[in-house]
Design a protein around this motif. Structure first.
Motif, PDB file in Angstrom:
ATOM      1  N   PHE A   1       0.843  -1.183   0.000  1.00 20.08           N
ATOM      2  CA  PHE A   1       0.000   0.000   0.000  1.00 20.08           C
ATOM      3  C   PHE A   1       0.888   1.245   0.000  1.00 20.08           C
ATOM      4  CE2 PHE A   1      -2.569  -3.266   2.097  1.00 20.08           C
ATOM      5  CZ  PHE A   1      -3.769  -3.171   1.400  1.00 20.08           C
ATOM      6  N   ASN A   2       0.712   2.099  -0.990  1.00 21.76           N
ATOM      7  CA  ASN A   2       1.496   3.331  -1.062  1.00 21.76           C
ATOM      8  C   ASN A   2       0.719   4.452  -0.367  1.00 21.76           C
ATOM      9  OD1 ASN A   2       3.222   5.423  -1.623  1.00 21.76           O
ATOM     10  ND2 ASN A   2       2.868   5.438  -3.822  1.00 21.76           N
ATOM     11  N   PHE A   3       1.041   4.709   0.890  1.00 28.26           N
ATOM     12  CA  PHE A   3       0.368   5.745   1.664  1.00 28.26           C
ATOM     13  C   PHE A   3       1.038   7.106   1.527  1.00 28.26           C
ATOM     14  CE2 PHE A   3      -0.895   1.923   4.271  1.00 28.26           C
ATOM     15  CZ  PHE A   3      -2.223   1.949   3.890  1.00 28.26           C
ATOM     16  N   GLN A   4       1.963   7.243   0.573  1.00 28.86           N
ATOM     17  CA  GLN A   4       2.599   8.529   0.331  1.00 28.86           C
ATOM     18  C   GLN A   4       1.658   9.406  -0.490  1.00 28.86           C
ATOM     19  OE1 GLN A   4       7.257   7.687  -0.078  1.00 28.86           O
ATOM     20  NE2 GLN A   4       6.027   6.368  -1.365  1.00 28.86           N
ATOM     21  N   GLN A   5       1.554  10.672  -0.127  1.00 24.93           N
ATOM     22  CA  GLN A   5       0.607  11.567  -0.778  1.00 24.93           C
ATOM     23  C   GLN A   5       0.980  11.864  -2.225  1.00 24.93           C
ATOM     24  OE1 GLN A   5      -2.389  12.905   0.364  1.00 24.93           O
ATOM     25  NE2 GLN A   5      -2.092  11.334   1.912  1.00 24.93           N
ATOM     26  N   TYR A   6       2.272  11.998  -2.524  1.00 23.72           N
ATOM     27  CA  TYR A   6       2.640  12.425  -3.872  1.00 23.72           C
ATOM     28  C   TYR A   6       3.831  11.680  -4.462  1.00 23.72           C
ATOM     29  CZ  TYR A   6       5.336  15.309  -0.603  1.00 23.72           C
ATOM     30  OH  TYR A   6       6.088  15.748   0.463  1.00 23.72           O
ATOM     31  N   ARG A   7       4.363  10.715  -3.780  1.00 22.19           N
ATOM     32  CA  ARG A   7       5.493   9.957  -4.332  1.00 22.19           C
ATOM     33  C   ARG A   7       4.985   8.608  -4.821  1.00 22.19           C
ATOM     34  NH1 ARG A   7       8.452  10.589  -0.417  1.00 22.19           N
ATOM     35  NH2 ARG A   7       9.585  12.401  -1.204  1.00 22.19           N
TER      36      ARG A   7
ATOM     37  N   ILE B   1       2.844   1.907  -9.214  1.00 26.11           N
ATOM     38  CA  ILE B   1       1.866   2.135  -8.148  1.00 26.11           C
ATOM     39  C   ILE B   1       1.630   3.632  -8.025  1.00 26.11           C
ATOM     40  CG2 ILE B   1       1.261   1.750  -5.733  1.00 26.11           C
ATOM     41  CD1 ILE B   1       3.223  -0.501  -5.601  1.00 26.11           C
ATOM     42  N   GLY B   2       0.370   4.049  -8.050  1.00 31.63           N
ATOM     43  CA  GLY B   2       0.037   5.454  -7.890  1.00 31.63           C
ATOM     44  C   GLY B   2       0.220   5.923  -6.457  1.00 31.63           C
ATOM     45  N   SER B   3       0.283   7.230  -6.282  1.00 34.53           N
ATOM     46  CA  SER B   3       0.387   7.785  -4.928  1.00 34.53           C
ATOM     47  C   SER B   3      -1.008   7.921  -4.330  1.00 34.53           C
ATOM     48  CB  SER B   3       1.085   9.136  -4.956  1.00 34.53           C
ATOM     49  OG  SER B   3       0.330  10.090  -5.671  1.00 34.53           O
ATOM     50  N   TRP B   4      -1.074   7.952  -2.997  1.00 35.48           N
ATOM     51  CA  TRP B   4      -2.346   7.982  -2.297  1.00 35.48           C
ATOM     52  C   TRP B   4      -3.109   9.275  -2.586  1.00 35.48           C
ATOM     53  CZ3 TRP B   4      -4.532   3.897  -0.187  1.00 35.48           C
ATOM     54  CH2 TRP B   4      -5.648   4.069   0.634  1.00 35.48           C
ATOM     55  N   GLY B   5      -2.392  10.389  -2.723  1.00 37.15           N
ATOM     56  CA  GLY B   5      -3.053  11.657  -2.959  1.00 37.15           C
ATOM     57  C   GLY B   5      -3.491  11.848  -4.393  1.00 37.15           C
ATOM     58  N   GLN B   6      -2.728  11.328  -5.338  1.00 34.24           N
ATOM     59  CA  GLN B   6      -3.015  11.557  -6.752  1.00 34.24           C
ATOM     60  C   GLN B   6      -3.922  10.500  -7.362  1.00 34.24           C
ATOM     61  OE1 GLN B   6       0.535  12.032  -9.103  1.00 34.24           O
ATOM     62  NE2 GLN B   6      -0.545  12.100 -11.050  1.00 34.24           N
TER      63      GLN B   6
ATOM     64  N   THR C   1      -7.034   4.874  -6.167  1.00 33.82           N
ATOM     65  CA  THR C   1      -7.568   3.602  -6.654  1.00 33.82           C
ATOM     66  C   THR C   1      -6.470   2.692  -7.202  1.00 33.82           C
ATOM     67  OG1 THR C   1      -8.019   4.575  -8.829  1.00 33.82           O
ATOM     68  CG2 THR C   1      -9.806   4.625  -7.207  1.00 33.82           C
ATOM     69  N   ASN C   2      -5.313   3.252  -7.519  1.00 30.03           N
ATOM     70  CA  ASN C   2      -4.187   2.450  -8.028  1.00 30.03           C
ATOM     71  C   ASN C   2      -2.973   2.535  -7.115  1.00 30.03           C
ATOM     72  OD1 ASN C   2      -5.185   1.396 -10.645  1.00 30.03           O
ATOM     73  ND2 ASN C   2      -5.384   3.563 -11.159  1.00 30.03           N
ATOM     74  N   ALA C   3      -3.219   2.769  -5.826  1.00 30.28           N
ATOM     75  CA  ALA C   3      -2.125   2.953  -4.871  1.00 30.28           C
ATOM     76  C   ALA C   3      -1.773   1.661  -4.136  1.00 30.28           C
ATOM     77  CB  ALA C   3      -2.481   4.054  -3.871  1.00 30.28           C
ATOM     78  N   ALA C   4      -2.061   0.504  -4.753  1.00 28.38           N
ATOM     79  CA  ALA C   4      -1.732  -0.783  -4.143  1.00 28.38           C
ATOM     80  C   ALA C   4      -1.305  -1.761  -5.221  1.00 28.38           C
ATOM     81  CB  ALA C   4      -2.916  -1.336  -3.361  1.00 28.38           C
ATOM     82  N   SER C   5      -0.484  -2.721  -4.829  1.00 28.82           N
ATOM     83  CA  SER C   5      -0.037  -3.778  -5.742  1.00 28.82           C
ATOM     84  C   SER C   5       0.075  -5.069  -4.948  1.00 28.82           C
ATOM     85  CB  SER C   5       1.316  -3.407  -6.355  1.00 28.82           C
ATOM     86  OG  SER C   5       1.741  -4.382  -7.286  1.00 28.82           O
ATOM     87  N   SER C   6      -0.427  -6.186  -5.528  1.00 31.04           N
ATOM     88  CA  SER C   6      -0.492  -7.449  -4.787  1.00 31.04           C
ATOM     89  C   SER C   6       0.031  -8.621  -5.605  1.00 31.04           C
ATOM     90  CB  SER C   6      -1.941  -7.757  -4.377  1.00 31.04           C
ATOM     91  OG  SER C   6      -2.504  -6.730  -3.612  1.00 31.04           O
ATOM     92  N   PHE C   7       0.470  -9.652  -4.892  1.00 29.00           N
ATOM     93  CA  PHE C   7       0.761 -10.945  -5.501  1.00 29.00           C
ATOM     94  C   PHE C   7       0.463 -12.033  -4.481  1.00 29.00           C
ATOM     95  CE2 PHE C   7       4.788  -9.463  -3.689  1.00 29.00           C
ATOM     96  CZ  PHE C   7       5.235 -10.553  -2.960  1.00 29.00           C
ATOM     97  N   GLN C   8       0.283 -13.248  -4.974  1.00 29.57           N
ATOM     98  CA  GLN C   8      -0.012 -14.399  -4.105  1.00 29.57           C
ATOM     99  C   GLN C   8       1.149 -15.381  -4.181  1.00 29.57           C
ATOM    100  OE1 GLN C   8      -4.070 -16.165  -4.020  1.00 29.57           O
ATOM    101  NE2 GLN C   8      -3.059 -18.093  -4.538  1.00 29.57           N
TER     102      GLN C   8
ATOM    103  N   TYR D   1       7.371  11.013 -18.502  1.00 28.54           N
ATOM    104  CA  TYR D   1       6.830  10.952 -17.150  1.00 28.54           C
ATOM    105  C   TYR D   1       5.304  10.809 -17.245  1.00 28.54           C
ATOM    106  CZ  TYR D   1      11.434  12.489 -15.605  1.00 28.54           C
ATOM    107  OH  TYR D   1      12.783  12.585 -15.368  1.00 28.54           O
ATOM    108  N   THR D   2       4.804   9.607 -16.927  1.00 28.01           N
ATOM    109  CA  THR D   2       3.386   9.315 -17.115  1.00 28.01           C
ATOM    110  C   THR D   2       2.551   9.635 -15.885  1.00 28.01           C
ATOM    111  OG1 THR D   2       3.799   7.028 -16.447  1.00 28.01           O
ATOM    112  CG2 THR D   2       3.858   7.514 -18.802  1.00 28.01           C
ATOM    113  N   LEU D   3       3.126   9.684 -14.725  1.00 29.23           N
ATOM    114  CA  LEU D   3       2.378   9.960 -13.492  1.00 29.23           C
ATOM    115  C   LEU D   3       2.954  11.173 -12.772  1.00 29.23           C
ATOM    116  CD1 LEU D   3       1.854   6.363 -12.014  1.00 29.23           C
ATOM    117  CD2 LEU D   3       0.108   7.851 -12.952  1.00 29.23           C
ATOM    118  N   TRP D   4       3.437  12.147 -13.530  1.00 31.45           N
ATOM    119  CA  TRP D   4       4.153  13.258 -12.907  1.00 31.45           C
ATOM    120  C   TRP D   4       3.229  14.060 -11.993  1.00 31.45           C
ATOM    121  CZ3 TRP D   4       2.511  18.214 -13.346  1.00 31.45           C
ATOM    122  CH2 TRP D   4       1.655  18.529 -14.415  1.00 31.45           C
ATOM    123  N   ASN D   5       3.846  14.669 -10.982  1.00 37.68           N
ATOM    124  CA  ASN D   5       3.120  15.620 -10.149  1.00 37.68           C
ATOM    125  C   ASN D   5       4.083  16.658  -9.587  1.00 37.68           C
ATOM    126  OD1 ASN D   5       4.081  14.800  -7.388  1.00 37.68           O
ATOM    127  ND2 ASN D   5       3.028  12.894  -7.917  1.00 37.68           N
TER     128      ASN D   5
END
Length: 445
Positions: free
Chosen positions: A58-64, A136-141, A144-151, A319-323
């Motif tokens: 879980f990426n709980f960073q607001q902008y990174r 993985i997206g940042s929590w602030g930006q 909905t894409n701020a998590a990544s999973s594997f089993q 830069y596709t997810l720049w902020n």
């Protein structure tokens, strides 16, 4: 002598305070004090020789955020565990599985390294939040894409809460260095609610790992800089020289590319083959991949306008997810913003002086690589805060700017564009002040 003693004490105190102002290697970020990446390891079922777990970052960073080529997660097993199979991810090496006959494990390494699967992976190899190439997206930006999973199915691991041992020495590269991970801590098992909301189940066992980011650990040199200009002064204050490195063709040939070179395309192509993800920047005085320019554009009776331009000097990166994150006291009175998305960041609730900005989808959310299209720009309209508003002493310029979570280097405050009504202006740099203080200090002995 009394004067010298007092001056010496004052000088030492001043030098101490100045030293405190330099950036440290600690991971604390004043604009995102609670930002981190939390790795949650949920044991969801037992197997004859181990367990099946879902691992989620879980990426709980607001902008990174984590950009391509994505995250790489590693750890060291506490015992002699092996990975029988995986979904939504894979290890980069299998290791020595020669002692197994017939059914061979996916990975037998003591210290496996896992990467995300790529988009387009067959459906039967996917789980929720997987297969995004490690992005993985940042929590602030983009929450909905701020998590990544594997089993992962783990063998030789113990089959009860008392016999399972948590892995050690977690490492996270995203995509390069910068993150430091703490030890795994066993927490209350995660609870799951069924899709109809009528039943709650829980994991057999859960542990968390917290990873924090340090720009100092991520890179030896800065990655972006800021230049300044204004309508009331013809001076354009450039990024400080050699901010991100210096041109030195004698010792480091090919460290940058001249945009006027007739061989530009071939140079970029050749460099891509040698190191695809290392920056290949345009030759400039600052040598930064990214420059942010802040221009005080217009002054009205009750408002003032600013234009911000981001320029990409890197020939190897889109830069596709720049902020951007910008700190300025007048963001509390932002009236209108053009062509960027905006979100206020209030880490301390009572102060609204920080803005997070990013591109509009399908319009300017892609910051193209160096070249004619390698820029994005917007304008801000601020209402004047009458008690504090002024164009004097650099008040109209930002206090701090981040690009993709990295702090950009600002010009020295004594070089900011000044109002032409000022009759005199003395430029005294920090180095000159320090030399003068040291000279006076030694004169006292």
């Amino acid at each position: 002598m009394e004067f010298c003693f007092k001056f010496t004490t004052l000088t030492i105190l001043l030098l101490f305070l100045l030293s405190c102002s330099f950036p440290s290697s600690e991971a604390y970020d004043a604009l995102d004090p609670n930002g981190n990446i939390t790795i949650k390891w949920d044991v969801i079922t037992w197997t004859p020789d181990g367990y099946v777990a879902v691992v989620t970052m879980f990426n709980f960073q607001q902008y990174r955020h984590i950009q391509a080529p994505g995250w790489t997660l590693g750890w060291t097993w506490a015992k002699k565990e092996v990975i029988w199979s995986m979904m939504g991810g894979q290890t980069t090496e299998q290791g020595d599985c020669s002692k197994y006959k017939g059914n061979v494990p996916h990975c037998c390494k003591k210290d496996p390294t896992v990467v995300d699967l790529l988009p387009g992976t067959p459906y039967n190899q996917q789980i929720a939040n997987c297969c995004k190439g490690g992005v993985i997206g940042s929590w602030g930006q983009d929450p909905t894409n701020a998590a990544s999973s594997f089993q992962v199915s783990v063998g030789a691991a113990g089959t009860t809460n008392k016999t399972v041992r948590v892995p050690r020495n977690f490492t996270l590269r995203a995509p390069g260095p910068g993150y430091t991970c703490g030890p795994a801590k066993i927490v209350k098992p995660t609870k799951y609610v069924s899709s109809d909301g009528r039943r709650v189940t829980q994991a057999m066992m859960t542990w968390n790992v917290t990873c924090t980011y340090s720009q100092f650990l991520a890179q030896k040199t800065p990655s972006c800089c800021v230049s300044l200009s204004s309508f009331y002064n013809d001076t354009i204050v450039p990024c400080p020289t050699c901010t991100c490195g210096c041109q030195n063709n004698a010792t480091d040939p090919g460290s940058c590319v001249n945009p006027d070179s007739p061989y530009l395309a071939s140079v970029v192509s050749q460099q891509e083959k040698s190191n695809k993800f290392a920056p290949l920047v345009q030759c400039t005085s600052h040598m930064c991949p990214i420059r942010v320019h802040w221009h005080v554009k217009q002054n009205y009776k009750d408002y003032w306008r600013v234009k911000v331009t981001i320029t990409n000097f890197n020939y190897r990166m889109n830069y596709t997810l720049w902020n951007l994150v910008i700190q300025h006291p007048n963001f509390d009175n932002l009236t209108q913003i053009f062509s960027f998305n905006y979100k206020p960041l209030n880490p301390y609730q009572d102060i609204n002086d920080t803005a997070m900005l990013w591109g509009v989808k399908y319009y300017n959310d892609l910051l193209m690589e160096a070249g004619p299209l390698g820029n994005a720009q917007s304008e801000f309209l601020f209402r004047k805060d009458k008690p504090t508003f002024t164009f004097e002493k650099g008040w109209a310029f930002p206090r701090r700017i981040y690009f993709n979570g990295d702090n950009c280097v600002m010009p020295p405050p004594d070089e900011y564009p000044y109002l032409p009504s000022a009759t005199t202006r003395h430029n005294v740099s920090f180095l000159q002040l320090l030399v003068a203080l040291l000279a006076l200090l030694f004169a006292c002995f």
